[in-house]
Scaffold this motif. Structure first.
Motif, short mmCIF file in Angstrom:
data_model
loop_
_atom_site.label_atom_id
_atom_site.label_comp_id
_atom_site.label_asym_id
_atom_site.label_seq_id
_atom_site.Cartn_x
_atom_site.Cartn_y
_atom_site.Cartn_z
N MET A 59 31.41 43.13 54.67
CA MET A 59 32.17 42.01 54.12
C MET A 59 33.50 42.50 53.57
SD MET A 59 29.53 39.48 52.09
CE MET A 59 28.87 40.69 50.97
N ASN A 60 34.52 41.69 53.75
CA ASN A 60 35.83 41.97 53.19
C ASN A 60 35.73 42.06 51.67
OD1 ASN A 60 38.43 41.11 51.95
ND2 ASN A 60 39.09 40.94 54.07
N ILE A 61 36.58 42.88 51.07
CA ILE A 61 36.59 43.04 49.61
C ILE A 61 36.77 41.70 48.90
CG2 ILE A 61 37.93 43.96 47.67
CD1 ILE A 61 38.50 46.41 49.39
N ASP A 62 37.58 40.81 49.46
CA ASP A 62 37.88 39.54 48.81
C ASP A 62 36.85 38.45 49.09
OD1 ASP A 62 40.23 40.48 47.59
OD2 ASP A 62 41.31 40.25 49.48
N ASN A 63 35.80 38.76 49.82
CA ASN A 63 34.75 37.78 50.11
C ASN A 63 34.04 37.41 48.80
OD1 ASN A 63 32.21 36.60 50.87
ND2 ASN A 63 32.50 37.44 52.91
N CYS A 64 33.95 36.12 48.52
CA CYS A 64 33.35 35.67 47.26
C CYS A 64 31.84 35.93 47.20
CB CYS A 64 33.66 34.21 47.00
SG CYS A 64 32.89 33.07 48.16
N ASN A 65 31.21 36.27 48.30
CA ASN A 65 29.77 36.54 48.29
C ASN A 65 29.40 37.73 47.40
OD1 ASN A 65 28.94 34.36 49.86
ND2 ASN A 65 29.39 35.45 51.75
N TRP A 66 30.32 38.68 47.21
CA TRP A 66 30.06 39.79 46.28
C TRP A 66 29.84 39.24 44.88
CZ3 TRP A 66 29.05 43.89 48.96
CH2 TRP A 66 29.80 44.25 50.09
N LEU A 67 30.72 38.30 44.49
CA LEU A 67 30.67 37.74 43.15
C LEU A 67 29.50 36.78 42.97
CD1 LEU A 67 34.50 37.07 42.79
CD2 LEU A 67 33.21 39.08 42.08
N ILE A 68 29.18 36.05 44.01
CA ILE A 68 28.03 35.14 43.96
C ILE A 68 26.75 35.97 43.82
CG2 ILE A 68 26.67 33.48 45.30
CD1 ILE A 68 29.42 32.52 46.47
N GLY A 95 30.99 37.94 32.73
CA GLY A 95 31.30 39.32 33.06
C GLY A 95 31.59 39.57 34.52
N ILE A 96 31.39 38.56 35.36
CA ILE A 96 31.62 38.71 36.80
C ILE A 96 32.90 37.96 37.17
CG2 ILE A 96 30.70 38.29 39.11
CD1 ILE A 96 29.05 40.32 37.47
N SER A 97 33.81 38.66 37.82
CA SER A 97 35.07 38.04 38.26
C SER A 97 35.68 38.89 39.37
CB SER A 97 36.06 37.93 37.10
OG SER A 97 36.51 39.22 36.72
N GLY A 98 36.65 38.32 40.05
CA GLY A 98 37.36 39.07 41.08
C GLY A 98 38.03 40.32 40.52
N THR A 142 37.19 42.04 37.90
CA THR A 142 36.16 43.01 37.51
C THR A 142 35.63 43.74 38.75
OG1 THR A 142 35.54 41.66 35.62
CG2 THR A 142 33.94 43.29 36.33
N TRP A 143 35.40 43.00 39.83
CA TRP A 143 34.96 43.59 41.09
C TRP A 143 35.97 44.63 41.57
CZ3 TRP A 143 31.47 44.89 44.43
CH2 TRP A 143 31.71 44.97 45.80
N LYS A 144 37.23 44.31 41.50
CA LYS A 144 38.26 45.25 41.97
C LYS A 144 38.34 46.48 41.06
CE LYS A 144 40.61 41.94 44.76
NZ LYS A 144 41.74 41.09 45.02
N ARG A 145 38.16 46.30 39.75
CA ARG A 145 38.13 47.46 38.84
C ARG A 145 36.94 48.36 39.17
NH1 ARG A 145 39.65 43.54 35.15
NH2 ARG A 145 37.60 43.44 34.20
N PHE A 146 35.79 47.76 39.47
CA PHE A 146 34.61 48.51 39.89
C PHE A 146 34.93 49.35 41.13
CE2 PHE A 146 30.89 48.49 42.78
CZ PHE A 146 29.99 49.25 42.03
N LEU A 147 35.56 48.74 42.12
CA LEU A 147 35.89 49.44 43.37
C LEU A 147 36.92 50.55 43.17
CD1 LEU A 147 36.13 46.39 45.81
CD2 LEU A 147 34.21 47.99 45.54
#
Length: 91
Positions: free
Chosen positions: A23-32, A52-55, A57-62
């Motif tokens: 899945m692409n990094i920007d795919n919302c399924n990661w956040l869901i 605590g879950i947001s786009g 935050t996901w990018k900071r994790f990566l």
């Protein structure tokens, strides 16, 4: 608030796992997926996600930047990674 970040070796494992999922990094399924782990009762929407879950935050994790431990653990879980194999022991 306890924070965690990925070690350099952990970042490699994260990249490999993410690519394996296809899945692409920007795919919302990661956040869901992470929201379902953090708040399985579903007290969130696809517009707001679980606490605590947001786009960003996901990018900071990566990027291996510190994020709240709950989000870190959820992101590891959706990537099928063991937290202890990814986390930086001290930072």
């Amino acid at each position: 608030m306890v924070s965690r970040k990925a070690s350099p070796e952990g970042l490699n494992k994260i990249r490999t796992a993410r690519n394996r999922k296809g899945m692409n990094i920007d795919n919302c399924n990661w956040l869901i997926g992470a929201s379902k782990i953090v708040d399985p009762e579903g007290n969130w929407s696809e517009d707001t996600y679980a606490p605590g879950i947001s786009g960003p935050t996901w990018k900071r994790f990566l990027q291996g930047k510190p994020i709240r431990s709950g989000a870190f653990n959820a992101f590891c879980q959706i990537l099928d990674l063991n937290v202890e194999d990814v986390v930086e022991s001290e930072f």
